[in-house]
Each structure stands twice: as C-alpha cells, then as structure tokens.
Design an enzyme around this catalytic site. Structure first.
Site, mmCIF file in Angstrom:
data_model
loop_
_atom_site.group_PDB
_atom_site.id
_atom_site.type_symbol
_atom_site.label_atom_id
_atom_site.label_comp_id
_atom_site.label_asym_id
_atom_site.label_seq_id
_atom_site.Cartn_x
_atom_site.Cartn_y
_atom_site.Cartn_z
ATOM 1 N N GLY B 7 0.868 -1.088 -0.075
ATOM 2 C CA GLY B 7 0.023 -0.044 0.011
ATOM 3 C C GLY B 7 0.899 1.183 -0.007
ATOM 4 O O GLY B 7 2.107 1.122 0.108
ATOM 5 N N ALA B 9 2.281 5.278 1.811
ATOM 6 C CA ALA B 9 2.538 5.595 2.814
ATOM 7 C C ALA B 9 1.463 5.741 3.681
ATOM 8 O O ALA B 9 0.440 6.521 3.243
ATOM 9 C CB ALA B 9 3.271 6.858 2.745
ATOM 10 N N LYS B 13 -1.115 -0.227 6.327
ATOM 11 C CA LYS B 13 -0.710 -1.536 6.026
ATOM 12 C C LYS B 13 -0.062 -2.246 7.420
ATOM 13 O O LYS B 13 -0.308 -3.273 7.516
ATOM 14 C CB LYS B 13 0.685 -1.424 5.145
ATOM 15 N N SER B 14 0.650 -1.551 8.032
ATOM 16 C CA SER B 14 1.394 -2.065 9.234
ATOM 17 C C SER B 14 0.072 -2.753 10.287
ATOM 18 O O SER B 14 0.119 -3.859 10.695
ATOM 19 C CB SER B 14 2.310 -1.309 9.974
ATOM 20 N N ALA B 32 11.856 -6.536 12.783
ATOM 21 C CA ALA B 32 11.979 -5.055 12.524
ATOM 22 C C ALA B 32 13.184 -4.951 11.698
ATOM 23 O O ALA B 32 14.420 -5.328 12.134
ATOM 24 C CB ALA B 32 12.065 -4.204 13.521
ATOM 25 N N THR B 33 12.888 -4.329 10.489
ATOM 26 C CA THR B 33 14.336 -4.069 9.637
ATOM 27 C C THR B 33 14.836 -2.954 9.909
ATOM 28 O O THR B 33 15.942 -2.214 9.278
ATOM 29 C CB THR B 33 13.874 -3.868 8.072
ATOM 30 N N HIS B 48 6.337 1.885 19.491
ATOM 31 C CA HIS B 48 5.865 0.823 18.580
ATOM 32 C C HIS B 48 5.920 -0.517 19.540
ATOM 33 O O HIS B 48 4.803 -1.224 19.269
ATOM 34 C CB HIS B 48 6.498 0.674 17.285
ATOM 35 N N GLU B 60 15.410 -7.350 16.027
ATOM 36 C CA GLU B 60 15.781 -6.309 14.887
ATOM 37 C C GLU B 60 16.918 -6.929 14.084
ATOM 38 O O GLU B 60 17.848 -7.556 14.628
ATOM 39 C CB GLU B 60 16.319 -5.252 15.550
#
Lengths: 172, 172, 172
Positions: B7, B9, B13-14, B32-33, B48, B60
């Site tokens: 999708g 910004a 999506k998240s 998490a990237t 978050h 991470e």
C-alpha cells in the site's frame, strides 16, 4: 477485445499484456513506442524482442499509432485480424509532447482508432498520479495529460486491469 | 499462511499486518528491519513495541531476514511454529543497497526462505512506483528493485492485500 | 450516506463524486476548499460552477468545513437535508497547514461533523503516498497527514471508492 493494462513501475504490466494478447490471437504485433536512439537502447529493444519469441512481429512507431491500429494485419489468417500490444502510452505521450503535437487531438485520433480497429488491441500505460504534486510544470502537465488519456482509453476498452505486485485487479 | 501486505505511505498496512498476524498464531514475532541508530529512533522503536503489547517478541535485523524466517520458533507450543511479521521490505531493500549486497541474490534468498519457513509469515511493503519517474538514478533503481521484489514475494505468498485508506483490497 | 472518493491526479474522482451525489438528493451543495485568490483562479472556479449546472449551490470554505456539514440545508424539501460534495480534502489539508491550524484536532472536528451531519456527504481526496519518499520535510509531513486523514474519514464513511482510469473500485 480492446484492453487497457495499467499499474505502477515494475508492476508486471507488460508481462500481463503479453499473456493476455497470447490468449487472444495467433498473429501478434508488438507496437513499440520506444525508439532505438543509441546502441544501448538498441540492445535492450533487441533483448525484449528475443524474449517475446518469433511469433511476435515488432513495429516501432513513436508517434502515429492510429494508422498501425486500423491497418489490415494478419494476411495469413482468414479473419484478417491480429492482436496488437501497444507498449506503452506513457512513452507515446512523452514523444507527443517532445514533438509538440496537439495532445488532445492526438488522444481523439487514438481512441477513434482503437474503436475502429479490426484487430484486438491491448494497450499498456502507467499510473503516475499517486504521488506528491511534482515541482516541475512540465511534470504536472504530463501527469494531467496521462490521467486524461487513461480515462479516455479506458472508456473505449472492454477490459481495464490494474496490475499490482504482478497481480491483476479488474476495473472493467 | 504466507501473506504480503502492500500500500501507500500511511495507508494502514502495518496495522492490517498485525491484525492478520494476531488471527494466525499465539506466538508472535515482529521482525523489524529498522535499526535504533540514534536516541530518537530508539524512542520510536520502543513506543511501537509497547503498542504491540507483551505477546510480541521483537527481533531487529536490517539485512539477513532469511535465517530468522527459517529458524524454529515458539518452543512453548506443540507445533514449533509462530507468526512472523516482517516490517518492512522497503527499508530492507534500502539497507541492502546501502550495504552493497547483491540485490537479486538477496531477493532469491528471501523468497526461498518464505517458502521454506515453518512459521506463518506476513511481510509489509510499500507501493512506490505510482508517481512521476524520479530524477535521481538511485531512486529509479530503488523503485525498479522494489517493484521486482513485490512481484517475486507476491508469487510465493498465498495472500496479497493492497491497503488503501485503511481498507484491504485482496489481490490474491 | 457518507462516502469518500479517492484516487490519483486526473483519475475522474470529482466526476464520480458529482455523479454519486446527483443520485442521492435533489438539493446539492458543492463545498469548494479552493479560493479565488486571483483572476485566473476565479475564472476556473466559475467555469467549473457552470459545468455543474444551476441545481448546485457552491459554498467556498478553505478551512472550517465542520459547521457547513452540520448546518441545516435544503429548506425547500421536507427532510431538511441535502447532499454536500467536499472537493477536496487534499487542498483543505494544505490550507490547514498554511494557516498553522492544529491538524489532528481539525481532523477530529471533521470526522465528528461527518458523523453528525443530517445531509449526505461525499468527500473527495487524493492518493499521494504511492511514490518515492519525497526529499522535502514538508512534503513528507503532508503525505503522512493526508494518509492519516484518509484512514480516519474512511472509518466514518459507509462507502469508500478508489477511482482509477475513470473507473470505480469499491473499498467499502
């Protein structure tokens, strides 16, 4: 069948257009709006051509698409028809603007030719209007014209597909 | 279940990915990237994490997603499985390019790992190819790579969803 | 009926919103967030007004949409109602930011007014988050706010439509 395939950059639009065309008719014409202006471009065009395979005839035409669409193709087959993939309207509009053609008049010529064509026609375009308003006047004018073109072409097509992540979403 | 959520910004999506994951498995891993490179980022990541709640384990990993996906998770449950949310591929590609990794090889590693994973995997990406062609060579290369990644990941997923205005549109 | 119509630039959003509104109620109000700041703009606004026809009343309001939505309209009809087209939220957000209003508070006021309105409301917005991350901090903040606004408005609407190439895709 007249079809418009749209989507973002690298969304799988052209692949979808080729697959649709191959399901429609054995006589296949690839109407490329890109020109081999230098050696690198010539190599790229040649690579794409080989990927499509020998059953595809390629016609390069940066500006005057209408006469190619309405011309009689496929003499080898009884119906005098063919399927023509136009790839892509995005580049065609760019060529029209560079050549200072009358854009609305050219759009009218194209949609009339799509309607009149005896052959099936599958046209590829890009969505370019889902971002922040561009700073450049030229880019704004380009995206306004392209949005208008997509609407006009969609109106004369039987099928309109938005391709996203390689997957088709049927709009019409 | 392997799912790709895409999708624009701030499209939701998240949130959609988390809700889908919560319906899939009680053992939840958030891959998490993004990295906490400075204090501000560390605060954001922490916020978050608290929003997701204590039933989520955060890992991470900016680059090597494949081993995390194929690793055995969820020892507390009989099936040895879990659900892993990868958020997001957009940042992962950016990390790969910055680290000068072999992008096509990394894409192949990722799709193989998604297919091989015993856990459910929900991956989040962004549509970035619906605007005017960017001026920057790097941005053009980035959006070409990301479009290609979305197609490749979509091809190995059972479900692909485009989120728009917080609402899901099922592509597959 | 409360509806949100979204899409890219020149996708046919406004036309779709007007057609939907015309199917909903004979008393029609066009709530324009654009202002006639110069002569050229005044001419454009006037042209659009004439295109909509005499059965549309135009109200220009760049900032305070909520009181217009909740006001009693259409005294000539028994139900005291009307249909109000808000065109567009994109420009409204731009006006809010320029006027240094409290953006989240204004969003809350708007969604409360949509919910409270006796009239039908059809709101037009733009997708601006499907491109490469903009360089400008202001543009990034704008697209984050607009994405959030679309999600919030969509949540209080009965119908949400994405328009692409002039064709509607129902999200809700």
């Amino acid at each position: 069948m007249k079809a418009l395939i749209t989507g973002g950059a690298r969304s799988g639009k052209s692949r979808h257009a080729l697959a649709l065309a191959e399901s429609l008719h054995p006589t296949r014409i690839f109407l490329a709006t890109a020109e081999a202006l230098d050696a690198e471009m010539a190599v790229r065009i040649d690579t794409h051509q080989r990927e499509r395979g020998p059953e595809w005839v390629t016609i390069e035409e940066p500006l005057d698409l209408a006469p190619v669409l309405t011309r009689r193709h496929g003499h080898g087959h009884g119906d005098g028809g063919a399927v023509i993939v136009v790839d892509c309207l995005t580049l065609w509009l760019s060529n029209l603007m560079q050549a200072e053609r009358d854009v609305p008049a050219e759009f009218a010529r194209l949609t009339a030719a799509i309607t009149a064509a005896q052959s099936s026609v599958v046209l590829v375009t890009n969505e370019v209007g889902f971002g922040i308003v561009p700073d450049s006047v030229l880019a704004r004018s380009y995206r306004d014209h392209l949005g208008s073109l997509s609407q006009q072409v969609a109106a004369v097509c039987d099928r309109v597909v938005l391709v996203c992540a390689g997957l088709p979403l049927t709009l019409k």
